[in-house]
Design a protein around this motif. Structure first.
Motif, PDB file in Angstrom:
ATOM      1  N   THR A   1       0.844  -1.194  -0.072  1.00 28.27           N
ATOM      2  CA  THR A   1       0.251  -0.102  -0.089  1.00 28.27           C
ATOM      3  C   THR A   1       0.876   1.330   0.106  1.00 28.27           C
ATOM      4  O   THR A   1       1.610   1.367   1.040  1.00 28.27           O
ATOM      5  CB  THR A   1      -1.057  -0.046   1.129  1.00 28.27           C
TER       6      THR A   1
ATOM      7  N   HIS B   1       8.894  -1.372   5.272  1.00 26.56           N
ATOM      8  CA  HIS B   1       9.916  -1.605   6.394  1.00 26.56           C
ATOM      9  C   HIS B   1      10.633  -2.928   5.874  1.00 26.56           C
ATOM     10  O   HIS B   1      10.135  -3.636   5.083  1.00 26.56           O
ATOM     11  CB  HIS B   1       9.327  -1.482   7.599  1.00 26.56           C
TER      12      HIS B   1
ATOM     13  N   TYR C   1       8.664  -9.993   0.587  1.00 26.18           N
ATOM     14  CA  TYR C   1       8.973  -9.975  -1.023  1.00 26.18           C
ATOM     15  C   TYR C   1      10.053 -10.613  -1.351  1.00 26.18           C
ATOM     16  O   TYR C   1      10.336 -11.155  -2.686  1.00 26.18           O
ATOM     17  CB  TYR C   1       9.149  -8.281  -1.253  1.00 26.18           C
TER      18      TYR C   1
ATOM     19  N   TRP D   1     -10.415  -3.180  -0.238  1.00 21.31           N
ATOM     20  CA  TRP D   1      -9.128  -3.596  -0.562  1.00 21.31           C
ATOM     21  C   TRP D   1      -9.094  -5.292  -1.013  1.00 21.31           C
ATOM     22  O   TRP D   1      -8.410  -5.737  -1.944  1.00 21.31           O
ATOM     23  CB  TRP D   1      -8.155  -3.730   0.739  1.00 21.31           C
TER      24      TRP D   1
ATOM     25  N   GLY E   1       1.781 -14.134   0.223  1.00 21.88           N
ATOM     26  CA  GLY E   1       1.780 -12.909   0.967  1.00 21.88           C
ATOM     27  C   GLY E   1       2.163 -13.124   2.349  1.00 21.88           C
ATOM     28  O   GLY E   1       2.787 -14.283   2.409  1.00 21.88           O
ATOM     29  N   GLY E   2       2.348 -12.272   3.420  1.00 22.41           N
ATOM     30  CA  GLY E   2       2.888 -12.553   4.632  1.00 22.41           C
ATOM     31  C   GLY E   2       1.618 -13.293   5.417  1.00 22.41           C
ATOM     32  O   GLY E   2       0.470 -13.270   5.139  1.00 22.41           O
TER      33      GLY E   2
ATOM     34  N   ASP F   1       0.007 -12.615   7.899  1.00 21.99           N
ATOM     35  CA  ASP F   1      -1.241 -11.730   8.362  1.00 21.99           C
ATOM     36  C   ASP F   1      -2.326 -11.580   7.384  1.00 21.99           C
ATOM     37  O   ASP F   1      -3.414 -11.300   7.861  1.00 21.99           O
ATOM     38  CB  ASP F   1      -0.529 -10.560   9.007  1.00 21.99           C
ATOM     39  N   HIS F   2      -1.892 -12.168   6.243  1.00 22.62           N
ATOM     40  CA  HIS F   2      -3.259 -12.044   5.249  1.00 22.62           C
ATOM     41  C   HIS F   2      -3.903 -13.243   5.289  1.00 22.62           C
ATOM     42  O   HIS F   2      -5.032 -13.379   4.701  1.00 22.62           O
ATOM     43  CB  HIS F   2      -2.472 -12.032   3.764  1.00 22.62           C
TER      44      HIS F   2
ATOM     45  N   GLU G   1       6.711 -15.964   7.139  1.00 20.94           N
ATOM     46  CA  GLU G   1       6.552 -15.674   8.448  1.00 20.94           C
ATOM     47  C   GLU G   1       7.029 -14.283   8.756  1.00 20.94           C
ATOM     48  O   GLU G   1       7.635 -13.784   7.744  1.00 20.94           O
ATOM     49  CB  GLU G   1       7.284 -16.738   9.463  1.00 20.94           C
TER      50      GLU G   1
ATOM     51  N   MET H   1       7.449  -6.823  13.408  1.00 19.56           N
ATOM     52  CA  MET H   1       7.910  -5.445  13.175  1.00 19.56           C
ATOM     53  C   MET H   1       6.632  -4.916  12.227  1.00 19.56           C
ATOM     54  O   MET H   1       6.252  -5.359  11.413  1.00 19.56           O
ATOM     55  CB  MET H   1       8.853  -5.553  12.005  1.00 19.56           C
TER      56      MET H   1
END
Ligand code: AMP
Ligand code: ZN
Length: 456
Positions: free
Chosen positions: A31, A37, A44, A216, A237-238, A240-241, A269, A278
């Motif tokens: 986004t 960060h 990625y 989104w 993705g990470g 959290d998705h 992870e 983070m």
């Protein structure tokens, strides 16, 4: 055979692409309202390694990444402000300027990390008509309802909602705080949000339901389907998705097209700092500009499996930098004119490397193998160098011999400096040393000789 862990089945599976030669890969992009960060960049990097492993196995990878330049709210629920509009207010710029600025920054970051660009970046704002089409399809099929602030997906209409969830995601979901009292079920999510009546948004579009902007979760489905078809092969993705974003993507695809959007769902992870994720709200952000040698961060990420948490600390990044520099030095010492010594052993290393990377991207083992190989006296230097070049197609650490990389301009300066040194004109030779150093090289004088090294 490539084995990949599929979050959908919670199993390590043999990867079987839809077509023989091409893999269709979708990865959720940033986004673009703030700097990425290094936690974001870990995800990625994992996706880049996946892509390189597929390419190493001979596949062409058709890779699509979205750039969210509208509609991602400040919370994962459907409340909060649009991150882009918020960024614009914060910096007193237009949303378009914000998106452009942070997109440029993101591209610079991934370039520094030697992350291959996707086949195509697609901005959310480029696919508004497709997103409206998808919502219309969901409406026609009876999956939507209207509240005062938007059009919502009714999750109770889809029996299989939450397919991606394991126990952890179910628990995460229970802790969600709901702010929209009009929602029929806590899991329901916004497909289209109406522009607020009292505030003028910079980005808004007309739709059959009124002026507003898309949710989104709709963006990634529309972009994926438009460029890759449905189902495509892999979606990443990470972690959290898993509980919200990807769950809601699957729900829309299942309701609209009767499939799960992708056959393999893979998740990286978190990068953690002292056991805490983070993240922006955690207040523990480190960006790539804080890292001395960006490729040492790439190296650090390769030392942990993508499904393991990775701790970010000054010692860990410094340790990675030292190891990478040591590896670079070893490579620089290799004599490329050496004769082949042991082609059988070389092949053994090649096979072992392939086995590791194809076992759900086991990069820590592949890296350890590389260290064993470089120290193995039964291989010639040239064999080692050839193996390194081959492995580096996956590592992406730019492991070329530096001594071959000294530019013509530096060579000229060096020759000039040498002639001053011979004349014992140390003032002039020091001036040239400084010029050379300012170009990123360091010189070490040893009697009448000298050596030169690229600084990291
Ligand atoms: P976002 O911009 O928040 O959507 O995040 C971009 C990508 O970074 C997503 O795939 C996230 O899952 C991932 N991500 C966010 N925080 C971290 C973290 N601490 N470690 C690894 N990946 C993360
Ligand atoms: Zn996405």
């Amino acid at each position: 055979m490539i084995k990949l862990y599929n979050t959908l089945t919670r199993k390590l599976e043999e990867f079987k692409p839809i077509s023989d030669r091409e893999v269709k890969l979708y990865t959720c992009g940033p986004t673009v309202y703030w700097f990425a960060h290094v936690g974001n960049l870990k995800t990625y990097l994992f996706e880049d390694v996946l892509k390189r492993v597929l390419e190493y196995n001979g596949y062409h990878v058709n890779h699509i990444m979205n750039l969210t330049d509208v509609g991602h709210l400040t919370s994962d629920e459907d409340s909060g402000e649009d991150k882009l509009e918020k960024g614009a207010a914060r910096e007193n710029k237009t949303v378009f300027d914000i998106a452009e600025f942070y997109t440029k920054h993101f591209l610079e970051d991934i370039t520094k990390l030697n992350i291959e660009f996707p086949t195509k970046f697609v901005k959310a704002t480029e696919t508004i008509p497709e997103q409206i089409e998808l919502i219309k399809t969901l409406e026609d099929k009876g999956y939507t309802y209207k509240t005062a602030d938007g059009i919502y997906f009714d999750t109770s209409k889809l029996e299989t909602y939450g397919r991606l969830w394991g126990e952890k995601e179910k628990t995460d979901f229970k802790s969600r705080i709901e702010e929209n009292k009009e929602k029929k079920n806590p899991a329901d999510f916004a497909l289209w949000k109406f522009s607020p009546k009292d505030i003028k948004r910079q980005m808004e579009w007309a739709s059959p339901w009124g002026i507003g902007f898309p949710g989104w979760h709709t963006e990634c489905v529309s972009i994926g389907v438009k460029y890759l078809g449905t189902p495509f092969d892999i979606h990443c993705g990470g972690i959290d998705h898993i509980s919200v974003h990807h769950t809601n993507e699957i729900a829309q695809a299942e309701a609209a097209y009767g499939n799960l959007l992708a056959n393999y769902w893979m998740h990286g992870e978190f990068l953690v700092v002292k056991d805490n994720k983070m993240g922006k709200s955690e207040g523990n952000l480190v960006t790539l500009s804080d890292v001395k040698d960006p490729l040492s961060y790439r190296y650090l990420c390769l030392t942990a499996h993508y499904k393991s948490k990775l701790n970010f600390a000054e010692e860990s990044i410094e340790g990675a930098r030292i190891s990478l520099n040591k590896l670079r030095e070893k490579i620089d010492e290799l004599d490329l004119s050496s004769e082949p010594k042991n082609s059988e052993l070389k092949e053994k290393y090649e096979n072992q490397f392939l086995e590791y990377i194809n076992n759900d991207l086991d990069m820590p083992k592949a890296l350890a193998l590389t260290w064993d190989m470089i120290k193995d006296d039964n291989l010639s230097d040239k064999e080692k160098y050839d193996l390194i070049q081959d492995f580096d197609k996956v590592f992406g650490l730019r492991l070329k011999q530096e001594k071959l990389d000294v530019l013509e301009e530096i060579m000229t300066l060096l020759r000039e400096r040498e002639s001053y040194r011979k004349e014992r004109n140390f003032e002039k030779s020091d001036e040239l040393r400084k010029m050379i150093e300012s170009k990123g090289y360091s010189i070490k004088d040893e009697g009448n000789n000298f050596s030169i090294k690229k600084e990291r």
